[in-house]
Design an enzyme around this catalytic site. Structure first.
Site, mmCIF file in Angstrom:
data_model
loop_
_atom_site.group_PDB
_atom_site.id
_atom_site.type_symbol
_atom_site.label_atom_id
_atom_site.label_comp_id
_atom_site.label_asym_id
_atom_site.label_seq_id
_atom_site.Cartn_x
_atom_site.Cartn_y
_atom_site.Cartn_z
ATOM 1 N N ALA A 10 0.823 -1.191 0.000
ATOM 2 C CA ALA A 10 0.000 0.000 0.000
ATOM 3 C C ALA A 10 0.853 1.235 0.000
ATOM 4 O O ALA A 10 0.397 2.314 -0.330
ATOM 5 C CB ALA A 10 -0.891 0.003 1.229
ATOM 6 N N PHE A 135 2.710 5.005 -3.294
ATOM 7 C CA PHE A 135 2.006 4.558 -2.092
ATOM 8 C C PHE A 135 0.780 3.700 -2.405
ATOM 9 O O PHE A 135 0.893 2.687 -3.061
ATOM 10 C CB PHE A 135 1.671 5.752 -1.203
ATOM 11 N N SER A 136 -0.401 4.105 -1.960
ATOM 12 C CA SER A 136 -1.568 3.214 -2.008
ATOM 13 C C SER A 136 -2.119 2.970 -3.405
ATOM 14 O O SER A 136 -3.044 2.166 -3.559
ATOM 15 C CB SER A 136 -2.675 3.751 -1.096
ATOM 16 N N VAL A 137 -1.550 3.614 -4.426
ATOM 17 C CA VAL A 137 -1.905 3.227 -5.792
ATOM 18 C C VAL A 137 -1.611 1.742 -5.981
ATOM 19 O O VAL A 137 -2.246 1.058 -6.795
ATOM 20 C CB VAL A 137 -1.131 4.076 -6.818
#
Length: 272
Positions: A10, A135-137
Site C-alpha cells: 500500500a 504509495f496506495s496506488v
C-alpha cells in the site's frame, strides 16, 4: 513523471513481494525480490520500514524520488507508450495552482479529462521525467493482478483459503480466511494502522527477523491474533495488501513485476 510503484504494497514500506519501478529507456537492473536479499539488505529494509512514517518533510522529499535506495526492487519494462495529448487549459491561473501546491507540499499535480491533459505542474524541484513513490496506488495494481490471475486460471476462486497459496499461514489467525476477505480487508485478524504509533503493526510489519527466502511481512502476519470472525469486520491493513502480492506471486509462479508488466504496464501504455 516516472513513478516508483511498490506493487506489493500500500505504500513504500510495504514490499512483501518486492518493489517495482517502471523503466523508461534505461536497462533494467538485476532482479531482486525481498526473498533474494542478503541479511544486510534485509536489515536495511527493516530499519527503513520502521522509520519511513516518521521521516521529516525534507527526508520525504529526498527519499520519495528514489525509493529503490531504501527498498531494493525489480523493474518492469514499458511497451509502446500511450499518448496523452494536451487539452483545453483549466480556467485557473498558474499563480493559484502554484500557491496551492506550495501550501500543501505537493510534488506533482495532473488533471486528465477525456484522455487529454488539462493541467500538469510540478513542485519540490520535481521535473516531468522524475519519479515519485505512489504509495496506495499499489492496491489498485495488486487487486487487478488478482483478477488477472483468476482469469488466467492461476487462482481458482477468490473464495479459496489464503493458506492454499501461502501455506505457512496455517495455524495462524489466517486459517479459514479467504482471498476475497484479504482483498476486502475483512480477515478478522487484529491490526493497528496508526501511523503515529511507533508500536503499531504498520510500523512493525517488516520487523520480524527471517531466514533466507522467507518473506518478513508474512512472518509478521503469522504472529497476529484473530479478533473477529472472517468477513464480519473491516479494518484497513497495509500488511494484507502485501499479502495479496505474495498470493499472486505464489499462484502465478512469477514476480509481481513480471506479471504486472504482462497484464498492466504494457497493455496500458505506461511510458515510465
Amino acid at each position: 513523471m516516472r513513478v516508483w510503484t511498490s506493487f506489493a504494497a500500500a505504500c513504500a514500506l510495504a514490499i512483501g513481494a518486492g518493489g517495482v519501478a517502471i523503466a523508461k529507456d534505461e536497462a533494467a537492473p538485476a532482479v531482486k525480490s525481498i526473498t533474494q536479499m542478503s541479511p544486510a539488505e534485509l536489515e536495511k529494509v527493516r530499519t527503513a520500514g520502521a522509520q519511513i512514517l516518521f521521516w521529516s518533510d525534507a527526508q520525504r522529499a529526498a527519499n520519495f524520488r528514489a525509493m529503490e535506495a531504501q527498498f531494493p526492487g525489480t523493474t518492469a519494462q514499458h511497451g509502446t507508450p500511450r499518448a496523452l495529448p494536451k487539452g483545453e487549459p483549466l480556467a485557473i491561473t498558474d499563480a493559484e495552482v502554484e500557491a496551492f501546491m506550495a501550501a500543501q507540499n505537493v510534488a506533482g499535480l495532473m488533471v486528465i479529462q477525456d484522455g487529454k491533459v488539462r493541467l500538469e505542474k510540478y513542485g519540490l524541484g520535481m521535473k516531468p521525467e522524475d519519479r515519485w513513490t505512489s504509495f496506495s496506488v499499489a492496491k489498485s495494481f495488486t487487486s487487478t493482478l488478482v483478477g488477472a490471475a483468476v482469469k488466467d486460471g492461476f487462482i481458482a476462486s477468490i473464495d479459496d483459503p489464503v493458506t492454499k497459496y501461502v501455506p505457512e499461514l496455517k495455524g495462524s489467525g489466517y486459517d479459514g480466511v479467504t482471498v476475497k476477505q484479504i482483498l476486502t480487508m475483512t480477515s478478522g485478524v487484529k491490526w493497528n494502522e496508526d501511523y503515529t504509533d511507533p508500536n503499531s503493526d504498520v510500523v512493525k510489519m517488516l520487523s520480524v527477523p527471517v531466514g533466507p527466502g522467507e518473506d518478513p511481512n508474512t512472518a509478521y502476519l503469522k504472529t497476529l491474533p484473530r479478533e473477529a470472525e472472517p468477513g464480519t469486520k473491516w479494518v484497513y491493513k497495509t500488511g494484507e495488501t502485501n499479502l495479496i502480492g505474495v498470493i499472486v506471486q505464489r499462484a502465478t509462479g512469477k514476480t509481481l513485476t513480471e506479471y504486472a508488466q504482462e497484464k498492466i504496464v504494457k497493455p496500458a501504455g505506461f511510458e515510465g
